[in-house]
Design an enzyme around this catalytic site. Structure first.
Site, short mmCIF file in Angstrom:
data_model
loop_
_atom_site.label_atom_id
_atom_site.label_comp_id
_atom_site.label_asym_id
_atom_site.label_seq_id
_atom_site.Cartn_x
_atom_site.Cartn_y
_atom_site.Cartn_z
N PRO A 10 0.79 -1.23 0.00
CA PRO A 10 0.00 0.00 0.00
C PRO A 10 0.83 1.29 0.00
CG PRO A 10 -0.12 -1.10 2.13
CD PRO A 10 0.53 -2.06 1.18
N ASN A 11 0.31 2.25 -0.73
CA ASN A 11 0.85 3.62 -0.83
C ASN A 11 2.12 3.73 -1.68
OD1 ASN A 11 -1.19 4.75 0.93
ND2 ASN A 11 -0.13 3.69 2.60
N ARG A 18 5.24 11.29 -2.21
CA ARG A 18 5.02 10.95 -0.84
C ARG A 18 6.31 10.98 -0.03
NH1 ARG A 18 4.86 4.76 0.81
NH2 ARG A 18 4.28 5.07 2.97
N TYR A 23 11.75 8.53 0.97
CA TYR A 23 11.69 7.69 -0.23
C TYR A 23 12.30 8.33 -1.47
CZ TYR A 23 8.39 5.52 2.96
OH TYR A 23 7.82 4.96 4.06
N ASN A 74 7.95 -5.78 -1.27
CA ASN A 74 7.97 -4.64 -0.35
C ASN A 74 6.55 -4.54 0.20
OD1 ASN A 74 7.98 -2.26 1.03
ND2 ASN A 74 9.03 -1.07 -0.55
N ALA A 77 3.48 -0.79 4.69
CA ALA A 77 3.05 -0.76 6.09
C ALA A 77 2.58 -2.13 6.60
CB ALA A 77 1.95 0.28 6.28
N GLU A 98 12.63 -9.66 1.05
CA GLU A 98 11.87 -8.46 1.43
C GLU A 98 12.74 -7.23 1.16
OE1 GLU A 98 9.60 -8.72 5.11
OE2 GLU A 98 10.37 -6.76 5.70
N HIS A 100 12.91 -2.85 1.47
CA HIS A 100 12.37 -1.55 1.89
C HIS A 100 13.26 -0.46 1.33
CE1 HIS A 100 9.51 -3.42 4.51
NE2 HIS A 100 10.48 -4.22 4.92
N ARG A 107 13.98 4.47 11.84
CA ARG A 107 12.76 5.28 11.85
C ARG A 107 11.97 5.05 13.15
NH1 ARG A 107 9.85 4.89 6.13
NH2 ARG A 107 8.69 6.58 7.15
C1 DQA Z 1 8.54 0.97 3.36
C2 DQA Z 1 8.71 1.19 4.88
C3 DQA Z 1 7.39 1.02 5.60
O1 DQA Z 1 7.56 1.24 7.00
C4 DQA Z 1 6.36 2.01 5.09
O2 DQA Z 1 5.11 1.79 5.69
C5 DQA Z 1 6.26 2.03 3.61
C6 DQA Z 1 7.46 1.87 2.78
C7 DQA Z 1 9.85 1.26 2.58
O3 DQA Z 1 9.93 0.82 1.43
O4 DQA Z 1 10.75 1.92 3.10
O5 DQA Z 1 5.18 2.27 3.05
O6 DQA Z 1 8.20 -0.38 3.14
#
Ligand code: DQA
Length: 146
Positions: A10-11, A18, A23, A74, A77, A98, A100, A107
């Site tokens: 998501p997102n 964002r 990012y 990825n 959240a 995985e 990120h 963080r």
């Molecule tokens: C994320 C890190 C997560 O904590 C966050 O909710 C994201 C992006 C990253 O790629 O750094 O949406 O997965």
């Protein structure tokens, strides 16, 4: 040719607009292009997927066992909340990585725990968009050593 799946949670469709401090400027479209280029170089076929819906992500993970040699995910959240994604990942025996974009360990406290990472071979975080290329490189070794 081996085929891998890259899943984004998501997102991540909002990358570029964002929270740039975490990012950067990169967009998901740019990350997709980078992944396609990396896969072509490494002789790997790629499907690239994003969803904001937990159930859709779970169903996509279910397809890995029969249709792909490995998965890079990825979970965004859902990394920190979803036992359902963890269980889906556990249900496939294929290699799993995985990724990120940000360093989740630098963080907020609630990001320092990754539930989903309990089911994967390894985690790459904190290298921005390049983390995806690093994951493809690591995946290549995993799928071609099977
Ligand atoms: C994320 C890190 C997560 O904590 C966050 O909710 C994201 C992006 C990253 O790629 O750094 O949406 O997965």
């Amino acid at each position: 040719m081996k085929k891998i799946l890259i899943i984004n949670g998501p997102n991540l469709n909002l990358l570029g607009d964002r929270e740039k401090a975490f990012y950067g400027d990169t967009s998901l479209e740019r990350i997709k292009t980078l992944c396609v280029e990396e896969c072509v170089k490494n002789n790997i076929e790629l499907e690239f997927f994003q969803s904001n819906h937990e159930g859709e992500l779970i169903e996509k993970i279910h397809s890995v066992q029969n249709d792909f040699s490995g998965i890079i995910i990825n979970p965004a959240a859902y990394t920190h909340t979803s036992i359902a994604l963890l269980d889906a990942l556990r249900a496939t025996s294929k290699p799993k990585i995985e990724v990120h974009i940000s360093n989740i360990y630098a963080r907020e406290d609630y990001r320092r725990k990754s539930i989903t990472s309990e089911a994967v071979n390894g985690v790459i975080c904190g290298f921005g968009e390049n983390g995806y290329a690093l994951a493809i490189e690591a995946m290549k070794k995993l799928i071609y050593s099977e």
